[in-house]
Design a protein around this motif. Structure first.
Motif, PDB file in Angstrom:
ATOM      1  N   VAL A 282       0.827  -1.336   0.183  1.00  0.00           N
ATOM      2  CA  VAL A 282      -0.447  -0.007  -0.177  1.00  0.00           C
ATOM      3  C   VAL A 282       1.269   1.154   0.069  1.00  0.00           C
ATOM      4  O   VAL A 282       2.462   1.298   0.586  1.00  0.00           O
ATOM      5  CB  VAL A 282      -0.833   0.100   1.300  1.00  0.00           C
ATOM      6  N   ASN A 283       0.469   2.337  -1.014  1.00  0.00           N
ATOM      7  CA  ASN A 283       1.285   3.612  -0.771  1.00  0.00           C
ATOM      8  C   ASN A 283       0.379   4.939  -1.146  1.00  0.00           C
ATOM      9  O   ASN A 283      -1.147   4.662  -1.850  1.00  0.00           O
ATOM     10  CB  ASN A 283       2.241   3.436  -2.429  1.00  0.00           C
ATOM     11  N   VAL A 284       0.599   5.614   0.040  1.00  0.00           N
ATOM     12  CA  VAL A 284      -0.669   6.784   0.549  1.00  0.00           C
ATOM     13  C   VAL A 284      -0.394   8.348  -0.433  1.00  0.00           C
ATOM     14  O   VAL A 284       0.972   8.179   0.410  1.00  0.00           O
ATOM     15  CB  VAL A 284      -0.726   6.689   1.947  1.00  0.00           C
ATOM     16  N   GLN A 285      -0.446   8.726  -0.557  1.00  0.00           N
ATOM     17  CA  GLN A 285      -0.243   9.754  -1.245  1.00  0.00           C
ATOM     18  C   GLN A 285      -1.123  11.031  -0.875  1.00  0.00           C
ATOM     19  O   GLN A 285      -2.071  11.036  -1.088  1.00  0.00           O
ATOM     20  CB  GLN A 285       0.244  10.153  -2.680  1.00  0.00           C
ATOM     21  N   ILE A 286      -1.278  12.135  -0.661  1.00  0.00           N
ATOM     22  CA  ILE A 286      -1.614  13.780  -0.544  1.00  0.00           C
ATOM     23  C   ILE A 286      -1.990  14.398  -1.534  1.00  0.00           C
ATOM     24  O   ILE A 286      -0.881  14.667  -2.468  1.00  0.00           O
ATOM     25  CB  ILE A 286      -0.959  14.224   1.040  1.00  0.00           C
ATOM     26  N   THR A 287      -2.976  14.728  -2.277  1.00  0.00           N
ATOM     27  CA  THR A 287      -3.351  15.710  -3.507  1.00  0.00           C
ATOM     28  C   THR A 287      -3.683  16.918  -3.094  1.00  0.00           C
ATOM     29  O   THR A 287      -4.468  16.466  -2.591  1.00  0.00           O
ATOM     30  CB  THR A 287      -4.505  14.543  -4.066  1.00  0.00           C
ATOM     31  N   HIS A 288      -2.914  17.681  -3.204  1.00  0.00           N
ATOM     32  CA  HIS A 288      -2.932  18.927  -2.705  1.00  0.00           C
ATOM     33  C   HIS A 288      -3.636  19.869  -4.553  1.00  0.00           C
ATOM     34  O   HIS A 288      -2.620  20.378  -4.852  1.00  0.00           O
ATOM     35  CB  HIS A 288      -1.882  19.518  -2.135  1.00  0.00           C
ATOM     36  N   THR A 289      -4.361  20.146  -3.898  1.00  0.00           N
ATOM     37  CA  THR A 289      -5.001  20.790  -4.990  1.00  0.00           C
ATOM     38  C   THR A 289      -4.885  22.691  -4.939  1.00  0.00           C
ATOM     39  O   THR A 289      -5.734  23.187  -4.204  1.00  0.00           O
ATOM     40  CB  THR A 289      -6.308  20.986  -5.374  1.00  0.00           C
ATOM     41  N   VAL A 290      -4.197  23.300  -5.868  1.00  0.00           N
ATOM     42  CA  VAL A 290      -4.064  24.500  -5.114  1.00  0.00           C
ATOM     43  C   VAL A 290      -4.644  25.576  -6.236  1.00  0.00           C
ATOM     44  O   VAL A 290      -4.696  25.291  -7.355  1.00  0.00           O
ATOM     45  CB  VAL A 290      -2.451  24.586  -5.867  1.00  0.00           C
ATOM     46  N   THR A 291      -4.914  26.558  -4.928  1.00  0.00           N
ATOM     47  CA  THR A 291      -5.696  27.185  -6.403  1.00  0.00           C
ATOM     48  C   THR A 291      -5.127  29.033  -5.852  1.00  0.00           C
ATOM     49  O   THR A 291      -4.580  28.538  -4.994  1.00  0.00           O
ATOM     50  CB  THR A 291      -7.643  26.499  -6.194  1.00  0.00           C
ATOM     51  N   ALA A 292      -6.015  29.478  -6.395  1.00  0.00           N
ATOM     52  CA  ALA A 292      -5.733  30.958  -5.690  1.00  0.00           C
ATOM     53  C   ALA A 292      -5.808  31.196  -4.312  1.00  0.00           C
ATOM     54  O   ALA A 292      -5.741  31.880  -3.247  1.00  0.00           O
ATOM     55  CB  ALA A 292      -7.187  32.354  -6.462  1.00  0.00           C
ATOM     56  N   ILE A 318      -2.491  21.607  -9.641  1.00  0.00           N
ATOM     57  CA  ILE A 318      -2.594  23.000 -10.103  1.00  0.00           C
ATOM     58  C   ILE A 318      -4.074  22.664 -10.263  1.00  0.00           C
ATOM     59  O   ILE A 318      -4.254  22.315 -11.749  1.00  0.00           O
ATOM     60  CB  ILE A 318      -1.574  23.360 -10.839  1.00  0.00           C
ATOM     61  N   ALA A 319      -4.591  23.757 -10.153  1.00  0.00           N
ATOM     62  CA  ALA A 319      -5.961  24.003 -10.494  1.00  0.00           C
ATOM     63  C   ALA A 319      -5.730  24.423 -11.649  1.00  0.00           C
ATOM     64  O   ALA A 319      -5.222  26.161 -11.884  1.00  0.00           O
ATOM     65  CB  ALA A 319      -6.991  24.652 -10.012  1.00  0.00           C
ATOM     66  N   HIS A 320      -6.343  24.338 -13.337  1.00  0.00           N
ATOM     67  CA  HIS A 320      -6.946  24.860 -14.262  1.00  0.00           C
ATOM     68  C   HIS A 320      -8.088  25.297 -14.442  1.00  0.00           C
ATOM     69  O   HIS A 320      -8.246  26.710 -15.503  1.00  0.00           O
ATOM     70  CB  HIS A 320      -5.680  23.978 -15.625  1.00  0.00           C
ATOM     71  N   TYR A 321      -9.048  24.234 -14.211  1.00  0.00           N
ATOM     72  CA  TYR A 321     -10.487  24.524 -13.782  1.00  0.00           C
ATOM     73  C   TYR A 321     -11.156  24.818 -12.926  1.00  0.00           C
ATOM     74  O   TYR A 321     -11.092  24.195 -11.529  1.00  0.00           O
ATOM     75  CB  TYR A 321     -10.982  23.855 -14.838  1.00  0.00           C
ATOM     76  N   PRO A 322     -12.107  25.679 -12.437  1.00  0.00           N
ATOM     77  CA  PRO A 322     -12.293  26.793 -13.375  1.00  0.00           C
ATOM     78  C   PRO A 322     -11.636  27.778 -13.512  1.00  0.00           C
ATOM     79  O   PRO A 322     -10.590  28.675 -12.374  1.00  0.00           O
ATOM     80  CB  PRO A 322     -13.559  27.535 -12.716  1.00  0.00           C
ATOM     81  N   LYS A 323     -10.856  28.837 -14.437  1.00  0.00           N
ATOM     82  CA  LYS A 323     -10.166  29.521 -14.346  1.00  0.00           C
ATOM     83  C   LYS A 323      -9.723  30.784 -13.030  1.00  0.00           C
ATOM     84  O   LYS A 323      -9.636  31.523 -12.709  1.00  0.00           O
ATOM     85  CB  LYS A 323     -10.552  30.652 -15.949  1.00  0.00           C
ATOM     86  N   TRP A 324     -11.527  31.252 -12.836  1.00  0.00           N
ATOM     87  CA  TRP A 324     -11.704  32.001 -11.670  1.00  0.00           C
ATOM     88  C   TRP A 324     -10.759  31.594 -10.721  1.00  0.00           C
ATOM     89  O   TRP A 324     -10.685  32.168  -9.980  1.00  0.00           O
ATOM     90  CB  TRP A 324     -13.263  32.911 -11.615  1.00  0.00           C
ATOM     91  N   LEU A 325     -10.876  30.350 -10.186  1.00  0.00           N
ATOM     92  CA  LEU A 325      -9.991  30.043  -9.017  1.00  0.00           C
ATOM     93  C   LEU A 325      -8.350  29.499  -9.247  1.00  0.00           C
ATOM     94  O   LEU A 325      -7.777  29.727  -7.829  1.00  0.00           O
ATOM     95  CB  LEU A 325     -11.230  28.813  -8.713  1.00  0.00           C
ATOM     96  N   THR A 326      -8.242  30.018 -10.631  1.00  0.00           N
ATOM     97  CA  THR A 326      -6.883  29.722 -10.029  1.00  0.00           C
ATOM     98  C   THR A 326      -6.217  30.421 -10.013  1.00  0.00           C
ATOM     99  O   THR A 326      -5.840  31.444 -10.049  1.00  0.00           O
ATOM    100  CB  THR A 326      -6.383  29.420 -12.120  1.00  0.00           C
ATOM    101  N   CYS A 327      -5.195  30.446  -9.334  1.00  0.00           N
ATOM    102  CA  CYS A 327      -3.895  30.954  -9.017  1.00  0.00           C
ATOM    103  C   CYS A 327      -3.680  32.808  -9.831  1.00  0.00           C
ATOM    104  O   CYS A 327      -2.868  33.585  -9.625  1.00  0.00           O
ATOM    105  CB  CYS A 327      -2.425  30.285  -8.420  1.00  0.00           C
ATOM    106  N   ALA A 328      -3.682  31.914 -11.364  1.00  0.00           N
ATOM    107  CA  ALA A 328      -2.965  32.861 -12.254  1.00  0.00           C
ATOM    108  C   ALA A 328      -4.402  34.545 -12.298  1.00  0.00           C
ATOM    109  O   ALA A 328      -3.206  35.203 -13.332  1.00  0.00           O
ATOM    110  CB  ALA A 328      -2.957  32.350 -13.463  1.00  0.00           C
ATOM    111  N   VAL A 329      -5.742  34.089 -11.493  1.00  0.00           N
ATOM    112  CA  VAL A 329      -6.086  35.359 -11.656  1.00  0.00           C
ATOM    113  C   VAL A 329      -6.137  36.888 -10.442  1.00  0.00           C
ATOM    114  O   VAL A 329      -6.663  37.249 -10.571  1.00  0.00           O
ATOM    115  CB  VAL A 329      -7.333  34.927 -11.806  1.00  0.00           C
ATOM    116  N   LEU A 330      -4.721  35.769  -9.334  1.00  0.00           N
ATOM    117  CA  LEU A 330      -4.997  37.104  -8.502  1.00  0.00           C
ATOM    118  C   LEU A 330      -3.923  38.665  -9.443  1.00  0.00           C
ATOM    119  O   LEU A 330      -3.521  38.171 -10.211  1.00  0.00           O
ATOM    120  CB  LEU A 330      -3.890  35.927  -7.352  1.00  0.00           C
TER     121      LEU A 330
END
Length: 453
Positions: A282-292, A318-330
């Protein structure tokens, strides 16, 4: 045509071996592919009405494979091209490496039309107990009532047969055919541990003595840990991996993955950590969805896990959608301060990945598949594109502001209390109290699919 995975062309092992479905049974070539797979009439193919083999060998997917063979970058695979331009290891690159390690360099026959699905990402339905800020009704049943009342857009399944109809759906009636060749399964949600159909499916693979050949990966939100089921799966599948979705700690976890309770998830993570360090495969990883919302808090997140669960690997999604929540819109000023903070923290062996994230955050949206339609980009110089891009970012940032306020009013939460440091960076451009007043007075702003996405 060579049968080996080489660097000559941007080949993708998944395109020759894999099917990924959405809730309801519609399919894509992988979970981050831009478009759905369609038949010759332009109708979405569906696991309820088509077999796995029919979908993989369809002309639609073969056309994408041919683009790859010719050295092109299919639009369908846009997310990978964006990640690669920003220096991040893309899903395509990851899975090419995985396949080399798992099956050898000659496993994929690049010049052939494949008919056997050996790798599948399955979503049984959208049953879920959470409604995460970065999610929507399509992937969480918990979201539906709020989405309807707030005017958050989502699509409805129109297939005449439900994918989970065990009597009529080809997913179930053709199961003996397609499961005999499966080497790897990835189960997504909704939340799989809340789905009876998933438990039936897992037991079926065990009872048919197929589980011993299958490497099973399962994504879970961490709010449940059925120890009896988990130990049965760990004892029977060839290999078992869990990707536990955690976007923040303490009150940030509850805000981002409402209405999850961090104290409960901590206890479950302790059990997953025991499994991870056990003698089970068994292997466990953490998925960290990165948003703004959480990008500036990554150092605190990493520090917490380093101290409590140091053996967990963290994958930054790295969240690509929805675009308004991505870190690129800050706003640029905020991104500048966040960049400094991320550069100052010692991320260790994650450093290059964090640097890629920083590049993505600071790269114009028109270079990352958004803001300016591809068919008109060539008509403008870089200065004009940047101007157009800035206007688009401002529109997305306006959506960020009203959607955060709308969610807070509906859920009785407070962005400023949970993310005070981020609010401090944004306060000159985000009058949170005024946005709350607007929502409270005029009601929720209803968005089109284009505005939301």
């Amino acid at each position: 045509m060579t049968n080996k995975i080489t660097s000559e062309y941007k080949k993708c092992a998944l395109l020759w071996s894999h099917v990924a479905n959405e809730p309801g049974g519609t399919c894509r070539t992988c979970c981050i592919a831009k478009n759905r797979i369609q038949d010759s009439d332009g109708i979405d193919m569906n696991l309820s009405t088509h077999t796995m083999s029919e979908i993989l060998s369809s002309q639609y997917v073969e056309n994408i494979r041919q683009e790859i063979r010719e050295g092109n970058e299919p639009e369908n695979c846009e997310t990978c091209w964006i990640d690669e331009r920003n220096g991040k290891t893309s899903k395509r690159q990851q899975y090419n490496d995985y396949y080399r390690n798992w099956y050898g360099s000659d496993f994929i026959k690049w010049d052939e039309v494949p008919t056997t699905v050996v790798d599948a990402q399955l979503i049984f339905d959208n049953t879920c107990n959470l409604k995460c800020r970065s999610c929507n009704t399509n992937y969480s049943s918990k979201w539906r009532e709020e989405a309807v009342e707030r005017g958050v857009p989502f699509w409805e399944i129109t297939s005449p047969i439900l994918m989970m109809d065990q009597e009529r759906s080809k997913f179930w009636t053709d199961m003996d055919n397609w499961t005999k060749d499966i080497l790897r399964l990835e189960i997504m949600g909704g939340e799989p541990f809340y789905m009876k159909q998933f438990r039936d499916f897992a037991q079926l693979l065990i009872d048919k003595d197929l589980a011993k050949n299958i490497c099973l990966t399962l994504s879970t939100n961490g709010t449940v840990a059925n120890k009896q089921l988990l130990e049965s799966m760990a004892s029977n599948f060839k290999d078992l991996a869990f990707s536990v979705s955690i976007d923040g700690i303490e009150d940030k976890f509850t805000y981002l993955r409402h209405p999850g309770k961090w104290e409960e998830v901590e206890k479950n993570l302790d059990f997953y950590y025991e499994l991870h360090n056990s003698n089970y495969p068994v292997n466990v990883q953490i998925t960290h969805t990165v948003t703004a919302l959480n990008v500036m808090y990554m150092p605190e997140f990493y520090e917490y896990f380093k101290n409590r669960w140091p053996n967990f690997n963290i994958w930054n999604n790295i969240a690509h959608y929805p675009k308004w929540l991505t870190c690129a819109v800050l706003p640029t000023s905020a991104k500048k301060e966040i960049t400094k903070k991320l550069q100052a923290y010692n991320f260790g062996h994650y450093r290059s990945e964090i640097d890629s994230l920083i590049d993505y955050m600071n790269t114009p949206l028109f270079s990352n598949g958004s803001s300016v339609p591809d068919n008109i980009k060539s008509r403008f110089n870089n200065e004009r594109l940047l101007m157009m891009d800035q206007r688009n970012i401002e529109k997305k940032y306006d959506t960020f502001k009203n959607q955060i306020a709308g969610g807070d009013v509906y859920r009785q939460e407070s962005f400023t209390e949970v993310f005070p440091e981020l609010h401090e960076l944004l306060k000159d451009s985000y009058d949170y109290d005024q946005e709350i007043e607007t929502v409270s007075t005029l009601g929720f702003k209803k968005l089109s699919v284009e505005e939301y996405g």
